[in-house]
Write an enzyme that holds these catalytic residues in place. Sequence first.
Site, PDB file in Angstrom:
ATOM      1  N   ALA A  74       0.829  -1.208   0.000  1.00 53.21           N
ATOM      2  CA  ALA A  74       0.000   0.000   0.000  1.00 53.21           C
ATOM      3  C   ALA A  74       0.863   1.258   0.000  1.00 53.21           C
ATOM      4  CB  ALA A  74      -0.932  -0.005   1.215  1.00 53.21           C
ATOM      5  N   GLU A  75       1.864   1.305   0.863  1.00 51.39           N
ATOM      6  CA  GLU A  75       2.698   2.499   0.927  1.00 51.39           C
ATOM      7  C   GLU A  75       3.523   2.679  -0.346  1.00 51.39           C
ATOM      8  OE1 GLU A  75       5.371   5.234   3.808  1.00 51.39           O
ATOM      9  OE2 GLU A  75       4.146   3.624   4.630  1.00 51.39           O
ATOM     10  N   THR A  76       3.974   1.593  -0.923  1.00 50.25           N
ATOM     11  CA  THR A  76       4.730   1.677  -2.180  1.00 50.25           C
ATOM     12  C   THR A  76       3.867   2.275  -3.287  1.00 50.25           C
ATOM     13  OG1 THR A  76       6.142  -0.198  -1.601  1.00 50.25           O
ATOM     14  CG2 THR A  76       5.940   0.322  -3.940  1.00 50.25           C
ATOM     15  N   SER A  79       2.880   6.009  -2.376  1.00 53.01           N
ATOM     16  CA  SER A  79       4.047   6.899  -2.456  1.00 53.01           C
ATOM     17  C   SER A  79       4.490   7.120  -3.894  1.00 53.01           C
ATOM     18  CB  SER A  79       5.209   6.321  -1.649  1.00 53.01           C
ATOM     19  OG  SER A  79       4.907   6.340  -0.277  1.00 53.01           O
TER      20      SER A  79
END
Length: 151
Positions: A74-76, A79
Amino acid sequence: MPEQTTTVFPQPTLDEWAAAGIDLPVLFTTGPLCDRMGIRILQASAERVVGTLPVEGNTQPYGLLHGGASAILAETLGSTAAALHGGPTRYPVGVDLNCTHHRGARSGLLTGVATAAHLGRTSATYEIVITDATGKRVCTARLTCQVRDAG
């Protein structure tokens, strides 16, 4: 590990980042954590990023997908989208990530889709939906990034 795929970026974005001397596909498809996790980015724009994560190799001791692996995917994805929103002179810093895990996964390839919820001057927020190969939702996440000037 899934086969390496070609990332699809909009041509105006590629042109803008190339003028700034940044090789976008290298920036977003390599790196030790993404390599270790087997994350691949398939499509990317400031409004929407799609990527995959194999369950195999990313499980907790009981054989289920580790919740942290969903958070990393999710963060990848979020971002990556926030970086595209910021452009070549700005960079994203994650300030809030929350994940709701709906079901476990023991095998297969998961797909995550980050969709912009807010694209502001200094922040960007994304909803990230992670599904299994049958389309069932495994995790729903939200990421907010501060978008900072590189200078």
